[in-house]
Enzyme design. Sequence first.
Site, PDB file in Angstrom:
ATOM      1  N   HIS A 147       0.841  -1.202   0.000  1.00  0.00           N
ATOM      2  CA  HIS A 147       0.000   0.000   0.000  1.00  0.00           C
ATOM      3  C   HIS A 147       0.874   1.249   0.000  1.00  0.00           C
ATOM      4  O   HIS A 147       0.635   2.197  -0.747  1.00  0.00           O
ATOM      5  CB  HIS A 147      -0.906   0.040   1.236  1.00  0.00           C
ATOM      6  CG  HIS A 147      -1.913  -1.050   1.302  1.00  0.00           C
ATOM      7  ND1 HIS A 147      -2.109  -1.814   2.434  1.00  0.00           N
ATOM      8  CD2 HIS A 147      -2.796  -1.518   0.381  1.00  0.00           C
ATOM      9  CE1 HIS A 147      -3.075  -2.683   2.209  1.00  0.00           C
ATOM     10  NE2 HIS A 147      -3.500  -2.532   0.973  1.00  0.00           N
ATOM     11  N   SER A 162      -3.475  -7.648   2.891  1.00  0.00           N
ATOM     12  CA  SER A 162      -3.694  -7.474   4.332  1.00  0.00           C
ATOM     13  C   SER A 162      -4.217  -8.765   4.957  1.00  0.00           C
ATOM     14  O   SER A 162      -3.791  -9.149   6.045  1.00  0.00           O
ATOM     15  CB  SER A 162      -4.677  -6.329   4.591  1.00  0.00           C
ATOM     16  OG  SER A 162      -4.134  -5.110   4.173  1.00  0.00           O
ATOM     17  N   LYS A 166     -18.178  -5.539   7.764  1.00  0.00           N
ATOM     18  CA  LYS A 166     -16.933  -6.200   8.157  1.00  0.00           C
ATOM     19  C   LYS A 166     -16.400  -5.614   9.447  1.00  0.00           C
ATOM     20  O   LYS A 166     -16.438  -4.411   9.659  1.00  0.00           O
ATOM     21  CB  LYS A 166     -15.856  -6.015   7.076  1.00  0.00           C
ATOM     22  CG  LYS A 166     -16.080  -6.780   5.815  1.00  0.00           C
ATOM     23  CD  LYS A 166     -14.886  -6.621   4.906  1.00  0.00           C
ATOM     24  CE  LYS A 166     -15.036  -7.420   3.627  1.00  0.00           C
ATOM     25  NZ  LYS A 166     -13.861  -7.238   2.751  1.00  0.00           N
ATOM     26  N   ARG A 212      -1.830  -5.956  -8.114  1.00  0.00           N
ATOM     27  CA  ARG A 212      -0.817  -6.969  -7.864  1.00  0.00           C
ATOM     28  C   ARG A 212      -0.778  -8.002  -8.971  1.00  0.00           C
ATOM     29  O   ARG A 212       0.246  -8.618  -9.219  1.00  0.00           O
ATOM     30  CB  ARG A 212      -1.104  -7.677  -6.530  1.00  0.00           C
ATOM     31  CG  ARG A 212      -1.033  -6.764  -5.317  1.00  0.00           C
ATOM     32  CD  ARG A 212      -1.587  -7.447  -4.096  1.00  0.00           C
ATOM     33  NE  ARG A 212      -3.015  -7.699  -4.331  1.00  0.00           N
ATOM     34  CZ  ARG A 212      -3.821  -8.274  -3.471  1.00  0.00           C
ATOM     35  NH1 ARG A 212      -3.356  -8.712  -2.322  1.00  0.00           N
ATOM     36  NH2 ARG A 212      -5.084  -8.454  -3.735  1.00  0.00           N
TER      37      ARG A 212
END
Length: 162
Positions: free
Chosen positions: A17, A127, A41, A90
């Site tokens: 990040h 993460s 969440k 990514r």
Amino acid sequence: MSTAVCPGSYDPFTLGHRFVVERAAARFERVVVAVVVNPNKKGMFGIEERIALIERDVADLPNVDVRSWTGLVVDLLTEEGADTMVKGLRSETDFAYEIPMAQMNRELTGAETFFMLTDPRYAHVSSSLVKEVAKLGGDVTPYLSDHIHSALIERIEGVLRA
């Protein structure tokens, strides 16, 4: 003034990040790191904790601000006077996931999404994966700044003691 928004959950903020934010900060006059709130969440770190951790991590980048956001990210762009969202990629999986959102955001408000490839050292890092490896006792120091690593280990140890 050119302003870009880098949205994410950042639970926790990884060096991948950081790489994307740093590159955005070099290309835009102002960058807003938006810790996006998902009420469905429960993160390992609360929103205010994430903001504080990220602020410390990007303190050397004077044109970067950190804040939270609930709702459509394009509404945050409007509020911040930005017309660009910056997202890190990514892999082709990230690209496939991000394309429909980028197209919808453009249709809703005209906002553009700039995709930045992450440093190959972090192409496998997320993460979620960092948290899982850390919970199982693996070494995640190559993927986090020192203070975020310490906070993560402290949080995991606190959960295990509870």
